[in-house]
Design an enzyme around this catalytic site. Structure first.
Site, PDB file in Angstrom:
ATOM      1  N   ASN A 218       5.902  -8.073  -6.566  1.00  0.00           N
ATOM      2  CA  ASN A 218       6.523  -6.998  -6.182  1.00  0.00           C
ATOM      3  C   ASN A 218       6.265  -5.462  -6.514  1.00  0.00           C
ATOM      4  O   ASN A 218       6.547  -4.436  -5.999  1.00  0.00           O
ATOM      5  CB  ASN A 218       8.285  -7.124  -6.151  1.00  0.00           C
ATOM      6  CG  ASN A 218       8.960  -6.249  -5.841  1.00  0.00           C
ATOM      7  OD1 ASN A 218       9.068  -5.713  -4.625  1.00  0.00           O
ATOM      8  ND2 ASN A 218       9.657  -5.469  -6.842  1.00  0.00           N
TER       9      ASN A 218
ATOM     10  N   TYR B 259      -2.247   4.116  -0.822  1.00  0.00           N
ATOM     11  CA  TYR B 259      -1.253   3.147  -0.912  1.00  0.00           C
ATOM     12  C   TYR B 259      -1.263   2.062   0.271  1.00  0.00           C
ATOM     13  O   TYR B 259      -1.342   0.702   0.052  1.00  0.00           O
ATOM     14  CB  TYR B 259       0.154   3.590  -0.899  1.00  0.00           C
ATOM     15  CG  TYR B 259       1.455   2.503  -0.780  1.00  0.00           C
ATOM     16  CD1 TYR B 259       1.666   1.887  -1.929  1.00  0.00           C
ATOM     17  CD2 TYR B 259       1.941   2.493   0.471  1.00  0.00           C
ATOM     18  CE1 TYR B 259       2.903   1.121  -1.946  1.00  0.00           C
ATOM     19  CE2 TYR B 259       3.076   1.302   0.423  1.00  0.00           C
ATOM     20  CZ  TYR B 259       3.591   0.953  -0.621  1.00  0.00           C
ATOM     21  OH  TYR B 259       4.554  -0.181  -0.673  1.00  0.00           O
TER      22      TYR B 259
ATOM     23  N   LYS C 272      -2.348  -1.797  -0.280  1.00  0.00           N
ATOM     24  CA  LYS C 272      -1.613  -3.084   0.312  1.00  0.00           C
ATOM     25  C   LYS C 272      -2.456  -3.754   1.336  1.00  0.00           C
ATOM     26  O   LYS C 272      -2.025  -4.970   1.461  1.00  0.00           O
ATOM     27  CB  LYS C 272      -0.386  -2.480   0.910  1.00  0.00           C
ATOM     28  CG  LYS C 272       0.690  -1.927  -0.330  1.00  0.00           C
ATOM     29  CD  LYS C 272       1.203  -3.098  -1.148  1.00  0.00           C
ATOM     30  CE  LYS C 272       2.178  -2.384  -1.960  1.00  0.00           C
ATOM     31  NZ  LYS C 272       2.737  -3.605  -3.049  1.00  0.00           N
TER      32      LYS C 272
ATOM     33  N   THR D  28      16.587   2.061  -0.946  1.00  0.00           N
ATOM     34  CA  THR D  28      16.441   1.787  -2.551  1.00  0.00           C
ATOM     35  C   THR D  28      16.711   3.085  -3.367  1.00  0.00           C
ATOM     36  O   THR D  28      17.046   4.262  -2.778  1.00  0.00           O
ATOM     37  CB  THR D  28      15.138   0.870  -2.749  1.00  0.00           C
ATOM     38  OG1 THR D  28      14.434   1.928  -2.473  1.00  0.00           O
ATOM     39  CG2 THR D  28      15.353  -0.322  -2.118  1.00  0.00           C
TER      40      THR D  28
END
Length: 258
Positions: free
Chosen positions: A98, A164, A168, A198
């Protein structure tokens, strides 16, 4: 033919290792694993945050929880982490990769080599190495489940997050490759989260977020606890015939056009 029945503790007797486990979605996953009966290894760079959460979980659930510090961008650190967790718990049944970073940059032409390398080190290299270390151990012990946390940025890439998204995307390729290499005893899947409320989202413009989320089929941003169903399913016995899957949990964004 065997049939699965609902079980309030489907992960009883299991050990789950969650990187980036002290905050955000990782924190919710750790709590969910413990409530499902698993003992948990909570990993991040900040050992104090992991240890504090471990104490909360032990008090709340009665499950064993231990914090570990590890820099996911360091190749050799991954084997040390696996050795420490296995020495502490005796086994690793579930791995959730994660941990991740998505640094902000002013423009694509201003992305530095250091930033680019850091994004790939944490999001891709560390996850690859940890899977490469732990998957053979899982297979030798009779099996296990690996869940990689990717992003819908791989399906809807924006200029503001290209390194990013690329990192991923590589993680998703690794998910499918590891599923082939270590099946049938080790299952490897990925979750592609969309926007979740979050601590990271606290820095977003709330008006922009509200406008963007209103266009989703779900009509809103995700709550952190809403990642739990997907990760428990992929990690648990109900998903015994599920491997190599890339599962979006994004309020329907990937179902939309650009």
């Amino acid at each position: 033919m065997s049939e699965h029945t609902l079980d309030s503790t489907p992960l009883a007797g299991k050990v789950a290792l969650v990187t980036g486990g002290s905050r955000g979605l990782g924190r919710q996953m750790v709590r969910a694993f413990a409530r499902a009966g698993a003992d948990v290894a909570i990993v991040s760079r900040k050992l104090d945050a992991c240890e504090a959460l471990a104490k909360e979980i032990e008090a709340d659930t009665g499950r064993r929880a231990v914090g570990f510090s590890c820099h996911m961008g360091e190749w050799d650190a991954q084997e040390r982490l696996a050795d420490l967790v296995q020495a502490e718990f005796g086994r690793i049944d579930i791995l959730v990769n994660n941990a991740g970073i998505a640094p902000v940059y002013p423009s694509l032409s201003e992305v530095s080599e250091a930033l680019y390398d850091k994004v790939f080190d944490v999001n891709t290299k560390g996850a690859f190495r940890l899977m490469a270390v732990i998957a053979p151990r899982m297979a030798a012990a009779g099996g296990g489940s690996i869940v990689n946390i990717s992003s819908i940025a791989t399906k809807r890439p924006m200029p503001s997050e290209l390194p990013y998204a690329a990192a991923k995307s590589a993680l998703e390729i690794m998910t499918m490759g590891f599923a082939q290499e270590y099946g049938p005893s080790v299952r490897v899947n990925a979750i592609l989260p969309g926007a979740f409320d979050t601590d990271i989202a606290a820095g977003w413009d709330p008006d922009v977020v509200a406008k963007e989320m209103s266009h989703l089929p779900a009509g809103r941003i995700g709550r952190p606890d809403e990642i739990v169903g997907a990760v428990l399913y992929l990690a648990g016995p109900s998903a015994n015939y599920t491997t190599g899957v890339l599962l979006p949990v994004d309020g329907g964004r990937t179902a939309m056009g650009r």
